[in-house]
Design a protein around this motif. Structure first.
Motif, PDB file in Angstrom:
ATOM      1  N   ASP A   1     -12.928   0.298   1.447  1.00 13.52           N
ATOM      2  CA  ASP A   1     -11.893  -0.571   1.873  1.00 13.52           C
ATOM      3  C   ASP A   1     -10.585   0.008   2.606  1.00 13.52           C
ATOM      4  O   ASP A   1      -9.879   0.385   1.970  1.00 13.52           O
ATOM      5  N   ALA A   2     -10.949   0.087   3.809  1.00 21.58           N
ATOM      6  CA  ALA A   2      -9.926   0.862   4.870  1.00 21.58           C
ATOM      7  C   ALA A   2      -8.558   0.162   4.846  1.00 21.58           C
ATOM      8  O   ALA A   2      -7.534   0.778   4.879  1.00 21.58           O
ATOM      9  N   GLU A   3      -8.539  -1.332   4.901  1.00 23.62           N
ATOM     10  CA  GLU A   3      -7.458  -1.997   4.849  1.00 23.62           C
ATOM     11  C   GLU A   3      -6.550  -1.583   3.570  1.00 23.62           C
ATOM     12  O   GLU A   3      -5.407  -1.729   3.737  1.00 23.62           O
ATOM     13  N   ARG A   4      -7.304  -1.499   2.326  1.00 23.21           N
ATOM     14  CA  ARG A   4      -6.574  -1.265   1.093  1.00 23.21           C
ATOM     15  C   ARG A   4      -5.776   0.108   1.470  1.00 23.21           C
ATOM     16  O   ARG A   4      -4.682  -0.096   0.930  1.00 23.21           O
ATOM     17  N   ILE A   5      -6.498   0.924   2.097  1.00 27.64           N
ATOM     18  CA  ILE A   5      -5.448   2.266   2.193  1.00 27.64           C
ATOM     19  C   ILE A   5      -4.283   1.881   3.043  1.00 27.64           C
ATOM     20  O   ILE A   5      -3.237   2.669   2.971  1.00 27.64           O
ATOM     21  N   VAL A   6      -4.364   1.306   4.261  1.00 25.30           N
ATOM     22  CA  VAL A   6      -3.253   0.963   4.802  1.00 25.30           C
ATOM     23  C   VAL A   6      -2.149   0.125   4.168  1.00 25.30           C
ATOM     24  O   VAL A   6      -1.054   0.362   4.642  1.00 25.30           O
ATOM     25  N   VAL A   7      -2.786  -1.015   3.403  1.00 28.65           N
ATOM     26  CA  VAL A   7      -1.691  -1.471   2.535  1.00 28.65           C
ATOM     27  C   VAL A   7      -1.055  -0.717   1.611  1.00 28.65           C
ATOM     28  O   VAL A   7       0.130  -0.895   1.230  1.00 28.65           O
ATOM     29  N   LEU A   8      -1.622   0.241   1.299  1.00 28.01           N
ATOM     30  CA  LEU A   8      -0.808   1.227   0.025  1.00 28.01           C
ATOM     31  C   LEU A   8       0.077   2.153   1.001  1.00 28.01           C
ATOM     32  O   LEU A   8       1.258   2.364   0.511  1.00 28.01           O
ATOM     33  N   LYS A   9      -0.055   2.401   2.166  1.00 31.44           N
ATOM     34  CA  LYS A   9       0.793   2.936   2.901  1.00 31.44           C
ATOM     35  C   LYS A   9       2.003   2.172   3.150  1.00 31.44           C
ATOM     36  O   LYS A   9       3.158   2.830   3.280  1.00 31.44           O
ATOM     37  N   ILE A  10       1.657   0.936   3.718  1.00 32.04           N
ATOM     38  CA  ILE A  10       3.016   0.168   4.128  1.00 32.04           C
ATOM     39  C   ILE A  10       3.754  -0.194   2.764  1.00 32.04           C
ATOM     40  O   ILE A  10       4.771  -0.308   3.054  1.00 32.04           O
ATOM     41  N   ASP A  11       3.236  -0.249   1.613  1.00 32.26           N
ATOM     42  CA  ASP A  11       3.720  -0.476   0.363  1.00 32.26           C
ATOM     43  C   ASP A  11       4.776   0.626   0.037  1.00 32.26           C
ATOM     44  O   ASP A  11       5.872   0.581  -0.338  1.00 32.26           O
ATOM     45  N   ALA A  12       4.298   1.823   0.108  1.00 29.46           N
ATOM     46  CA  ALA A  12       4.975   2.927  -0.219  1.00 29.46           C
ATOM     47  C   ALA A  12       6.085   3.131   0.760  1.00 29.46           C
ATOM     48  O   ALA A  12       7.342   3.350   0.210  1.00 29.46           O
ATOM     49  N   LEU A  13       5.802   2.862   2.073  1.00 27.07           N
ATOM     50  CA  LEU A  13       7.306   2.743   2.869  1.00 27.07           C
ATOM     51  C   LEU A  13       8.320   1.702   2.592  1.00 27.07           C
ATOM     52  O   LEU A  13       9.334   1.982   2.666  1.00 27.07           O
ATOM     53  N   ALA A  14       7.710   0.558   2.332  1.00 26.86           N
ATOM     54  CA  ALA A  14       8.526  -0.538   2.045  1.00 26.86           C
ATOM     55  C   ALA A  14       9.475  -0.412   0.662  1.00 26.86           C
ATOM     56  O   ALA A  14      10.704  -0.494   0.503  1.00 26.86           O
ATOM     57  N   SER A  15       8.827   0.312  -0.347  1.00 23.95           N
ATOM     58  CA  SER A  15       9.305   0.620  -1.465  1.00 23.95           C
ATOM     59  C   SER A  15      10.383   1.803  -1.315  1.00 23.95           C
ATOM     60  O   SER A  15      11.585   1.659  -1.752  1.00 23.95           O
ATOM     61  N   TRP A  16      10.086   2.657  -0.331  1.00 16.28           N
ATOM     62  CA  TRP A  16      11.105   3.984  -0.189  1.00 16.28           C
ATOM     63  C   TRP A  16      12.301   3.310   0.481  1.00 16.28           C
ATOM     64  O   TRP A  16      13.664   3.201   0.136  1.00 16.28           O
ATOM     65  N   VAL A  17      12.214   2.336   1.503  1.00 21.13           N
ATOM     66  CA  VAL A  17      13.255   1.729   2.181  1.00 21.13           C
ATOM     67  C   VAL A  17      14.120   0.888   1.364  1.00 21.13           C
ATOM     68  O   VAL A  17      15.424   1.009   1.441  1.00 21.13           O
ATOM     69  N   ALA A  18      13.352   0.208   0.409  1.00 21.21           N
ATOM     70  CA  ALA A  18      14.118  -0.685  -0.622  1.00 21.21           C
ATOM     71  C   ALA A  18      14.798   0.094  -1.370  1.00 21.21           C
ATOM     72  O   ALA A  18      16.194  -0.248  -1.775  1.00 21.21           O
ATOM     73  N   HIS A  19      14.330   1.320  -1.996  1.00 16.53           N
ATOM     74  CA  HIS A  19      15.168   2.112  -2.946  1.00 16.53           C
ATOM     75  C   HIS A  19      16.466   2.741  -2.165  1.00 16.53           C
ATOM     76  O   HIS A  19      17.398   2.957  -2.943  1.00 16.53           O
TER      77      HIS A  19
END
Length: 263
Positions: A136-154
């Motif tokens: 699931d290549a898209e899942r890996i991209v999803v995790l990357k986007i989620d990680a970036l958004a989490s950092w910005v939110a914090h």
């Protein structure tokens, strides 16, 4: 002497000193047969680390990218693994969202952040860590986007559960999207809108850089950041075709209404 020279009154000398300290890392990574022993850099790196980090917010903007590039080299080679100074980390990381910094500085700062996020490890490592199966290549991209958004939110909330989300400067998220697009190995993320929509719809709990669950304010902020990332990336792609006020409609109130309508 390079360590002392990064405190020189001349910005040109500080730049040259930072580049000189970074040169062994450049040579070592450019050729596996360079013979450069980076372990010999340990003492000078640790002794002047806070001063190097201070150069990342130097009064002369031209000095800052030189310091950030050196810090990125130190991080990649594990010199910062034992550093437990949250204020120092924030001082470096937050340059990625600094509107007064140069685009080069913000891009290098984002690379510094990406190196800290587990989701951006080698794809095989990510698959093993989070149980991604079936290619699931898209899942890996999803995790990357989620990680970036989490950092910005914090970064926006600072872990304050009482943070007024309506006062967040979401426009700073655009700077991160611009920097991400400028990093060749990660630029594809800015146009992977399918993955961005998937992250928004999954509405997973925000996490910190250390992979700890964040507070409710940060979790809510992450959803706003994700929507802003999507809109900014689309705006960047369509360029002048879009209206000038394309991004002005994203407010906390509007996002809350949209969220309510979905539930």
């Amino acid at each position: 002497y390079f360590g002392w020279l990064i405190s020189d009154p001349s910005s040109l000398v500080r730049e040259a000193a930072l580049d000189g300290l970074n040169r062994p890392f450049v040579v070592a990574n450019s050729s596996p047969d360079s013979g450069v022993d980076l372990e010999l850099m340990t003492n000078v790196a640790m002794k002047f680390l806070k001063r190097i980090a201070g150069c990342a917010i130097d009064k002369e903007a031209s000095v800052q990218p030189h310091a950030m590039t050196l810090l990125l080299s130190l991080l990649r080679e594990g010199f910062l693994d034992e550093l437990e100074d949250d204020a120092l980390w924030d001082q470096i990381n937050f340059k990625a969202l600094d509107p007064s910094a140069t685009p080069e500085m913000r891009r290098t700062a984002l690379e510094f952040i990406i190196e800290q996020l587990e989701a951006f490890a080698d794809d095989e490592e990510v698959e093993g860590a989070v149980g991604v199966t079936g290619g699931d290549a898209e899942r890996i991209v999803v995790l990357k986007i989620d990680a970036l958004a989490s950092w910005v939110a914090h970064a926006f909330t600072g872990g304050d559960e009482k943070q007024d989300l309506g006062e967040m400067n979401l426009q700073l998220t655009d700077l991160l999207v611009e920097s991400l697009k400028a990093i060749p190995e990660h630029s594809y993320i800015t146009t992977d809108w399918s993955s961005m929509l998937r992250v928004i719809n999954e509405d997973s709990v925000a996490t910190t850089a250390n992979n700890n669950t964040a507070d409710r304010a940060t979790d809510a902020a992450k959803q706003l950041v994700l929507m802003r990332m999507l809109m900014a990336s689309v705006k960047m792609e369509v360029g002048k075709v879009g209206a000038a006020d394309f991004l002005l409609g994203l407010s906390f109130k509007a996002a809350a209404v949209n969220k309510k309508s979905e539930t």
